[in-house]
Structure formats: structure tokens, C-alpha cells
Design a protein around this motif. Structure first.
Motif, PDB file in Angstrom:
ATOM      1  N   VAL A   1       8.225  12.471 -35.252  1.00  0.00           N
ATOM      2  CA  VAL A   1       7.065  11.571 -35.346  1.00  0.00           C
ATOM      3  C   VAL A   1       5.930  12.177 -34.543  1.00  0.00           C
ATOM      4  CG1 VAL A   1       6.164   9.264 -34.885  1.00  0.00           C
ATOM      5  CG2 VAL A   1       8.557   9.547 -35.598  1.00  0.00           C
ATOM      6  N   LEU A   2       4.759  12.329 -35.179  1.00  0.00           N
ATOM      7  CA  LEU A   2       3.604  12.903 -34.497  1.00  0.00           C
ATOM      8  C   LEU A   2       2.343  12.153 -34.894  1.00  0.00           C
ATOM      9  CD1 LEU A   2       2.266  15.044 -32.737  1.00  0.00           C
ATOM     10  CD2 LEU A   2       2.168  16.546 -34.734  1.00  0.00           C
ATOM     11  N   TYR A   3       1.707  11.539 -33.907  1.00  0.00           N
ATOM     12  CA  TYR A   3       0.416  10.882 -34.092  1.00  0.00           C
ATOM     13  C   TYR A   3      -0.643  11.723 -33.386  1.00  0.00           C
ATOM     14  CZ  TYR A   3       2.827   6.671 -35.693  1.00  0.00           C
ATOM     15  OH  TYR A   3       3.595   5.782 -36.396  1.00  0.00           O
ATOM     16  N   MET A   4      -1.654  12.147 -34.140  1.00  0.00           N
ATOM     17  CA  MET A   4      -2.720  12.962 -33.556  1.00  0.00           C
ATOM     18  C   MET A   4      -4.079  12.524 -34.107  1.00  0.00           C
ATOM     19  SD  MET A   4      -1.596  16.502 -35.469  1.00  0.00           S
ATOM     20  CE  MET A   4      -3.175  17.277 -35.145  1.00  0.00           C
ATOM     21  N   LYS A   5      -4.290  11.234 -34.117  1.00  0.00           N
ATOM     22  CA  LYS A   5      -5.532  10.675 -34.641  1.00  0.00           C
ATOM     23  C   LYS A   5      -6.722  11.022 -33.751  1.00  0.00           C
ATOM     24  CE  LYS A   5      -3.603   6.634 -34.490  1.00  0.00           C
ATOM     25  NZ  LYS A   5      -3.356   5.175 -34.574  1.00  0.00           N
ATOM     26  N   GLY A   6      -7.852  11.280 -34.389  1.00  0.00           N
ATOM     27  CA  GLY A   6      -9.106  11.413 -33.664  1.00  0.00           C
ATOM     28  C   GLY A   6      -9.201  12.601 -32.733  1.00  0.00           C
ATOM     29  N   LEU A   7      -8.471  13.675 -33.005  1.00  0.00           N
ATOM     30  CA  LEU A   7      -8.587  14.882 -32.182  1.00  0.00           C
ATOM     31  C   LEU A   7      -9.780  15.688 -32.673  1.00  0.00           C
ATOM     32  CD1 LEU A   7      -4.864  15.982 -31.755  1.00  0.00           C
ATOM     33  CD2 LEU A   7      -6.246  14.461 -30.321  1.00  0.00           C
ATOM     34  N   ARG A   8     -10.799  15.761 -31.851  1.00  0.00           N
ATOM     35  CA  ARG A   8     -12.073  16.333 -32.292  1.00  0.00           C
ATOM     36  C   ARG A   8     -12.133  17.841 -32.180  1.00  0.00           C
ATOM     37  NH1 ARG A   8     -16.084  12.957 -28.665  1.00  0.00           N
ATOM     38  NH2 ARG A   8     -14.340  13.218 -27.203  1.00  0.00           N
ATOM     39  N   HIS A   9     -11.192  18.442 -31.447  1.00  0.00           N
ATOM     40  CA  HIS A   9     -11.292  19.867 -31.174  1.00  0.00           C
ATOM     41  C   HIS A   9     -10.124  20.674 -31.719  1.00  0.00           C
ATOM     42  CE1 HIS A   9     -14.740  18.881 -28.834  1.00  0.00           C
ATOM     43  NE2 HIS A   9     -14.055  18.214 -27.928  1.00  0.00           N
ATOM     44  N   VAL A  10      -9.351  20.097 -32.617  1.00  0.00           N
ATOM     45  CA  VAL A  10      -8.334  20.883 -33.308  1.00  0.00           C
ATOM     46  C   VAL A  10      -8.905  21.338 -34.646  1.00  0.00           C
ATOM     47  CG1 VAL A  10      -6.489  19.597 -32.194  1.00  0.00           C
ATOM     48  CG2 VAL A  10      -7.243  18.928 -34.469  1.00  0.00           C
ATOM     49  N   THR A  11      -8.375  22.431 -35.162  1.00  0.00           N
ATOM     50  CA  THR A  11      -8.912  23.030 -36.381  1.00  0.00           C
ATOM     51  C   THR A  11      -7.805  23.199 -37.404  1.00  0.00           C
ATOM     52  OG1 THR A  11      -8.482  25.302 -35.654  1.00  0.00           O
ATOM     53  CG2 THR A  11     -10.573  24.300 -34.955  1.00  0.00           C
ATOM     54  N   ASN A  12      -8.198  23.710 -38.568  1.00  0.00           N
ATOM     55  CA  ASN A  12      -7.219  23.985 -39.610  1.00  0.00           C
ATOM     56  C   ASN A  12      -6.165  24.981 -39.142  1.00  0.00           C
ATOM     57  OD1 ASN A  12      -8.163  22.564 -42.168  1.00  0.00           O
ATOM     58  ND2 ASN A  12     -10.037  23.621 -41.560  1.00  0.00           N
ATOM     59  N   GLU A  13      -6.599  25.976 -38.368  1.00  0.00           N
ATOM     60  CA  GLU A  13      -5.643  26.967 -37.871  1.00  0.00           C
ATOM     61  C   GLU A  13      -4.554  26.316 -37.032  1.00  0.00           C
ATOM     62  OE1 GLU A  13      -9.695  29.105 -37.568  1.00  0.00           O
ATOM     63  OE2 GLU A  13      -8.916  27.091 -37.824  1.00  0.00           O
ATOM     64  N   GLY A  14      -4.947  25.403 -36.164  1.00  0.00           N
ATOM     65  CA  GLY A  14      -3.965  24.724 -35.329  1.00  0.00           C
ATOM     66  C   GLY A  14      -2.994  23.891 -36.136  1.00  0.00           C
ATOM     67  N   ILE A  15      -3.496  23.195 -37.147  1.00  0.00           N
ATOM     68  CA  ILE A  15      -2.632  22.364 -37.978  1.00  0.00           C
ATOM     69  C   ILE A  15      -1.644  23.224 -38.759  1.00  0.00           C
ATOM     70  CG2 ILE A  15      -2.568  20.747 -39.908  1.00  0.00           C
ATOM     71  CD1 ILE A  15      -3.551  19.471 -37.403  1.00  0.00           C
ATOM     72  N   VAL A  16      -2.123  24.346 -39.326  1.00  0.00           N
ATOM     73  CA  VAL A  16      -1.240  25.219 -40.100  1.00  0.00           C
ATOM     74  C   VAL A  16      -0.114  25.752 -39.227  1.00  0.00           C
ATOM     75  CG1 VAL A  16      -1.118  27.384 -41.381  1.00  0.00           C
ATOM     76  CG2 VAL A  16      -3.022  25.812 -41.779  1.00  0.00           C
ATOM     77  N   ARG A  17      -0.444  26.205 -38.028  1.00  0.00           N
ATOM     78  CA  ARG A  17       0.584  26.681 -37.109  1.00  0.00           C
ATOM     79  C   ARG A  17       1.603  25.583 -36.816  1.00  0.00           C
ATOM     80  NH1 ARG A  17       0.256  31.103 -33.955  1.00  0.00           N
ATOM     81  NH2 ARG A  17      -1.559  32.476 -34.203  1.00  0.00           N
ATOM     82  N   LEU A  18       1.097  24.390 -36.595  1.00  0.00           N
ATOM     83  CA  LEU A  18       1.955  23.279 -36.210  1.00  0.00           C
ATOM     84  C   LEU A  18       2.949  22.934 -37.313  1.00  0.00           C
ATOM     85  CD1 LEU A  18       2.434  21.012 -34.040  1.00  0.00           C
ATOM     86  CD2 LEU A  18       0.890  19.605 -35.408  1.00  0.00           C
ATOM     87  N   VAL A  19       2.456  22.726 -38.540  1.00  0.00           N
ATOM     88  CA  VAL A  19       3.328  22.211 -39.593  1.00  0.00           C
ATOM     89  C   VAL A  19       4.357  23.245 -40.038  1.00  0.00           C
ATOM     90  CG1 VAL A  19       1.538  20.627 -40.372  1.00  0.00           C
ATOM     91  CG2 VAL A  19       1.745  22.859 -41.471  1.00  0.00           C
ATOM     92  N   ARG A  20       4.077  24.530 -39.812  1.00  0.00           N
ATOM     93  CA  ARG A  20       5.061  25.539 -40.190  1.00  0.00           C
ATOM     94  C   ARG A  20       6.347  25.431 -39.402  1.00  0.00           C
ATOM     95  NH1 ARG A  20       1.818  31.227 -41.105  1.00  0.00           N
ATOM     96  NH2 ARG A  20       1.048  30.746 -43.195  1.00  0.00           N
ATOM     97  N   SER A  21       6.269  24.940 -38.182  1.00  0.00           N
ATOM     98  CA  SER A  21       7.474  24.831 -37.356  1.00  0.00           C
ATOM     99  C   SER A  21       8.041  23.418 -37.326  1.00  0.00           C
ATOM    100  CB  SER A  21       7.167  25.284 -35.927  1.00  0.00           C
ATOM    101  OG  SER A  21       6.227  24.421 -35.321  1.00  0.00           O
ATOM    102  N   CYS A  22       7.241  22.433 -37.722  1.00  0.00           N
ATOM    103  CA  CYS A  22       7.688  21.033 -37.635  1.00  0.00           C
ATOM    104  C   CYS A  22       8.264  20.566 -38.968  1.00  0.00           C
ATOM    105  CB  CYS A  22       6.537  20.132 -37.205  1.00  0.00           C
ATOM    106  SG  CYS A  22       5.865  20.501 -35.579  1.00  0.00           S
TER     107      CYS A  22
END
Length: 576
Positions: A191-212
Motif C-alpha cells: 500500500v502506497l499513498y503519495m498524494k500531492g507530492l509536488r517535487h517527484v517526477t516521471n523518472e521517480g515514479i518509473v523507478r518506483l513501480v519497477r520494483s514495487c
């Protein structure tokens, strides 16, 4: 005494399973958080609370990027660096000059000093350090003083059991934190809630979901910078998703949303509120599956190139880049869209504000036999034809929201009353073509299961009448400002408001109606000089209390039909 003892055991023995910064027993509210809570509770239900809190957040907790955060030799935060990092047009360095006036600069410096020595941060670090082997849930939402480099990052490699994480609206979270999460706890995270994060980018999300790959719940709402690069990665790698919320991700298009709804076959809840670029919805039954898969694979490769070969803007991220050839790729059972089935377990679908959806969208929803809640509010192109198709194929719906559909008429109410006998709540607020005749018919014909009916700002209903209508009814004579209670024979026409028709309809059901909420706020052509006592007394006689002007509620009630429907729904839920 009990709380102090428990707190001591947690710190001494490290048995904390859940750490929640919103637990006031462990983390007493600071003055700033108390002020924010009061400001939020003082605002209305239209979203003003979010704006107020956002302003306070900017005032008291200026955002900063990970590598721009620096400390002076005395340990205080460098306010110049914070000011520079809060502006995208400035280079993030600790020597950048601040464009703000000197007094504001001093104020920010003092606030950052307070945050650096914030007692709740010390307590958080202590809890994390003593809970390495037991912590399963970590809730940090809205914890503005958090400095991830000091408070969170050192603990991540040791959180062996962490499964649930909430970092929503923490302004200091950047791609660096996402990368560390993916490296150390990603495989276990569910379970991951990351609402309203203003300083994350597409690169960060791609890295994250590849391992989760085991994520079951993901909320990226109001991460406004996300586009199809991140969306395609989510749809490709997070095939176990059951709940996905992406409110106000307005850059995402059908390329990513279609992939998510097709590949995530176990999806139960889907929120695409404010995805204004959606032109349709589909759940695996389109003829262009092959072309969609080609686009998905192409975008995923592009995302891999962007993350692994592109400049992320931080030396730490570049030094930890993984070779694309060694990274795990999705299995063929997930990438072959032809072999996937629609998300037949979907029970909640929120498409609020998807302005480009047309009536044809109803046909794409026909396979969702378990759908219980559908929201298409502010989908302005939808008409009676959409409602007709939905009631035909989705007559099992319990909750239907049609706010701001200004093209629908009483014909839609006719379809609902005849085909959706189990409907529990209906919202047709701001639907300006509906009439009192259609709505009273809805209450009396086969819709005795309706518990909530929201008609906010349907001004054409003219619930209590008004002075102008009374003057017209009286031939322009005097008495227009008197009580509107002497024209009972008009049956809701002329000077008598439509509210009396609602009372008459509810009385005719003789106790069979379970309606417990009737929202008639601002259902007036104009505000009358005096209230309609006949209408108000009638509602009181039916057990309703007027909690706000025009909002009527009474204790919830049941009837045999609703009880049978509840048993059937529980039986269906057991089969999911």
C-alpha cells in the motif's frame, strides 16, 4: 499512565507495528498544525479547506528539493538555499541569493531552525530506529517538518516488514526518496499513498513501480506533473493493483489509462477524476488491442531510456542507475493484452471531470457486472442516451453521481426509476433541466430503496416559491411578501413552490420510503421573503430535521427490499 508506559515499551523494546504521525498521543499537535486543522474545519464543503491548508503550508513550510537542502556549520538550515530551491527558475545552491525581502528571509530562517529541532522529528527517528524488525505501517502524511535525509532515509534499509506507507503532501519528498523506497522496501510494499507530492517526477515514479510489483493500493492523486511515461509504467508493472487513484493527473491520456484498466485485472476501485484528456474508457474489449500494446511497449522502452540513460538531475540517482538489460521485465502473461480479461471485479469507478467522454462510454461499461458506484459528474457531453444505456446494462448500481450533466432531462429519471430499483444514492445536483414532476415520480415509482437524493442548486425546482412568483400568482397585488401557505390547491404551480410536491410524494409511500437525506439547498429561482411553512411542517411531520438551510435529514431506516438487496450484495462480495 497507560500511554506513557506504552510509549516507553515501544521505544525500549521496538515492538511498534504502526507509526502514525497523526496519533496525537505520541505526536502532540504543534501550534501550526492546530491552526491548519482549525482553518480546514472552518471552511465549507466546496474545497476551500484544501486551498486554505495549501496556503498555510506554503507560508510555514517552504518546499525544497533534496540536494538543495543544506545546513550551515551551526546546524541551521540555509534559508537562501531553501528560497532558491522553491523557485524552478533558480539553480539550487546554498550560495544563491534570496529574492525575498530581508524580513521574510529571517522569518523563513527561524522557521527552518525550529523544524530542524522539532521534537516530533526526534520522536519519529527514535520510533523508526527501535522498530526495524516490527514496523509494518508508516504514516507520514502532511508531516511538513520532515527532513527525509535525516529522519527517513537512514531507516529505510532496515524496515524489513514495511508493507504500508503514506507520504502524501510532504513537501520535502523528491525522487531520491522514491528511489530509496524502491531499493529497500519496494518488493514488500503493498500500500502506497503519495498524494500531492509536488517535487517527484516521471523518472521517480518509473523507478518506483519497477520494483514495487506487489503493490495492491496506489494513490498518485494531485501529482500533477505525471504523464503517460509514468502511467504506462504503472499499467505495465503493477498488475496486482486492486485500488488505483489518480485524481487531477491531467496529463495522463488513454494510452496509459487503457493499459491500467486492461492489465490490472484485479482492479476493484479506479479513480480518474480530472483526467481531462480521456476520450473513452475500455476494459480489454477493444479491437485495437494490438496497436495499444505496441504503444505501451514503445513508451515503456522510452521510459527506461529516460530513467536509465537520461540526466535525472542528481548525482546520487545517476550513480545508482541499473543497467536496463539486467532489470526484470514483465511476464508475457501480463504484457500480452490479448490474453487479459476486463477488470470484472471493479466496484467503484470515478470519472468526474473527464470532459471528453461521450455517450458511447456507456457501452464500454457493460461488462462491469460488479460495479456498484459510478461517478460521471462534470462529463458535460453526456446526455439522456448515456443514462439510458447505463441503466440498461448496470442496473445493479447502488450509487450514481450525475452532477453538472446539464443535458439530461426527466427522461433520465424515468430510466432510473424503472430500471434501477436497488439504487441507494443519487446525485443530480446542478442538473438544470430536471423538473419536480420527474423527481417526485422517481421517489414514488419502484425506487423505494433510495436513501440519499441530492439536488443541490437545481434552481428550476423553486422548492419554496418566491415573492415574484407569488405576486404573479396574485395578479401583482399586495401580499407578495407574505407566507406562502394559502395556495394549497395549486399543486405546486404558480406561487406555491415545488417542495410541497416532494412532501406529497413521500407521504404517498406510507412508510415504504427509506429516504434519509434530501438536499434541496439553493433550489430557488430567488430567495423568498418568507419560508413556506406548509412545506417545512410537512417535512417535519415526516421526521426530517433541517440541519442546514434546505438540507433535510432523518434517521436511517430499512425496508424488506433493502434488506434483501444487502444480503445479495454481501453474497456477491464473497465471490470476489
Amino acid at each position: 499512565m497507560v500511554c506513557r508506559s506504552w510509549k516507553g515499551i515501544v521505544l525500549d523494546r521496538g515492538i511498534a507495528v504502526v507509526v502514525d504521525v497523526n496519533d496525537v498521543g505520541l505526536f502532540p499537535l504543534s501550534k501550526d498544525r492546530i491552526m491548519m486543522n482549525r482553518a480546514g474545519s472552518a471552511t465549507g464543503p466546496t474545497g476551500a479547506a484544501t486551498t486554505t491548508i495549501a496556503r498555510l503550508r506554503i507560508l510555514h513550510y517552504p518546499p525544497f528539493h533534496g540536494r538543495a537542502f543544506a545546513t550551515t556549520s551551526s546546524g541551521a538550515t540555509n534559508s537562501d538555499a531553501v528560497d532558491a530551491a522553491s523557485s524552478e527558475s533558480h539553480t539550487a545552491t546554498t550560495t544563491a541569493s534570496s529574492p525575498t525581502p530581508q524580513n521574510n528571509n529571517v522569518q523563513v530562517h527561524q522557521q527552518q531552525q525550529q523544524h530542524h529541532h522539532h521534537p516530533s522529528r526526534s520522536l519519529l527517528r527514535g520510533l523508526l530506529n527501535h522498530s526495524h524488525s516490527s514496523l509494518e505501517s508508516l504514516v507520514l502524511n502532511d508531516f511538513y517538518p520532515l527532513h527525509p535525509v535525516i529522519d527517513l532515509h537512514p531507516a529505510l534499509p532496515h524496515l524489513r516488514k514495511l508493507k504500508r506507507l503514506d507520504i502524501s503532501r510532504v513537501p520535502s519528498i523528491t525522487d531520491i526518496t522514491l528511489h530509496l523506497i524502491s531499493s529497500f522496501v519496494g518488493k514488500r510494499l503493498e500500500v502506497l499513498y503519495m498524494k500531492g507530492l509536488r517535487h517527484v517526477t516521471n523518472e521517480g515514479i518509473v523507478r518506483l513501480v519497477r520494483s514495487c510489483s506487489n503493490l495492491r493500493v496506489l494513490d498518485v492523486s494531485q501529482v500533477n506533473q505525471l504523464d503517460d511515461t509514468a502511467g504506462v509504467a504503472i499499467g505495465t508493472h503493477l498488475t496486482k493493483l486492486e485500488v488505483f487513484h489518480s485524481r487531477d493527473c491531467h496529463k495522463m491520456t488513454n494510452r496509459s489509462v487503457d493499459l491500467i484498466t486492461r492489465n490490472c485485472c484485479g482492479l476493484i476501485q479506479g479513480t480518474f477524476w480530472g483526467c481531462i484528456r480521456l476520450t473513452h474508457v475500455c476494459f480489454g474489449d477493444d479491437a485495437d488491442d494490438g496497436r495499444q500494446q505496441h504503444h505501451a511497449e514503445k513508451d515503456d522502452d522510452a521510459a527506461a531510456t529516460l530513467v536509465d540513460g537520461g540526466a535525472v538531475g542528481n548525482s546520487t540517482l545517476r550513480s545508482t542507475t541499473t543497467n536496463p538489460a539486467t532489470m526484470p521485465r514483465p511476464s508475457s502473461s501480463f504484457t500480452n493484452i490479448h490474453n487479459t480479461s476486463p477488470a470484472k471485479n471493479l466496484t467503484l469507478l470515478n470519472l468526474w471531470g473527464c470532459h471528453n467522454l461521450t455517450d458511447a462510454a456507456a457501452l464500454r461499461l457493460a461488462n462491469l457486472t460488479r460495479l456498484r458506484s459510478l461517478c460521471v459528474s462534470e462529463c458535460h457531453r453526456l446526455t439522456d442516451k448515456f443514462v439510458m444505456e447505463v441503466t440498461k446494462s448496470l442496473n445493479q448500481l447502488l450509487h450514481l453521481q450525475l452532477r453538472y450533466l446539464r443535458r439530461i432531462t426527466d427522461a433520465s429519471l424515468e430510466y432510473i426509476s424503472h430500471r434501477m430499483s436497488g439504487l441507494y444514492s443519487l446525485d443530480v445536483s446542478f442538473c438544470t433541466k430536471l423538473t419536480v414532476v420527474g423527481l417526485t415520480r422517481l421517489l414514488t415509482e419502484k425506487c423505494t430503496s433510495l436513501s440519499e437524493l441530492r439536488l443541490y442548486s437545481c434552481r428550476q425546482l423553486d422548492v419554496e416559491g418566491g415573492s415574484l412568483m407569488m405576486m404573479m400568482n396574485n395578479g401583482g397585488g399586495g401580499g407578495g411578501g407574505g407566507r406562502n401557505n394559502n395556495n394549497g390547491g395549486n399543486n405546486g404551480h404558480g406561487g406555491v413552490g415545488g417542495g410541497r410536491r416532494f412532501v406529497k410524494a413521500l407521504r404517498s409511500l406510507r412508510g415504504r420510503s427509506i429516504l434519509s437525506l434530501l438536499d434541496l439547498r439553493e433550489c430557488q429561482h430567488h430567495e423568498p421573503f418568507a419560508r413556506d411553512d406548509v412545506f417545512l411542517d410537512g417535512m417535519a411531520g415526516l421526521g426530517f430535521d433541517e440541519t442546514l438551510h434546505g438540507l433535510f435529514v432523518r434517521p436511517a431506516r430499512w425496508n424488506g427490499e433493502v434488506m434483501r438487496q444487502l444480503v445479495a450484495n454481501l453474497s456477491d462480495a464473497g465471490g470476489i
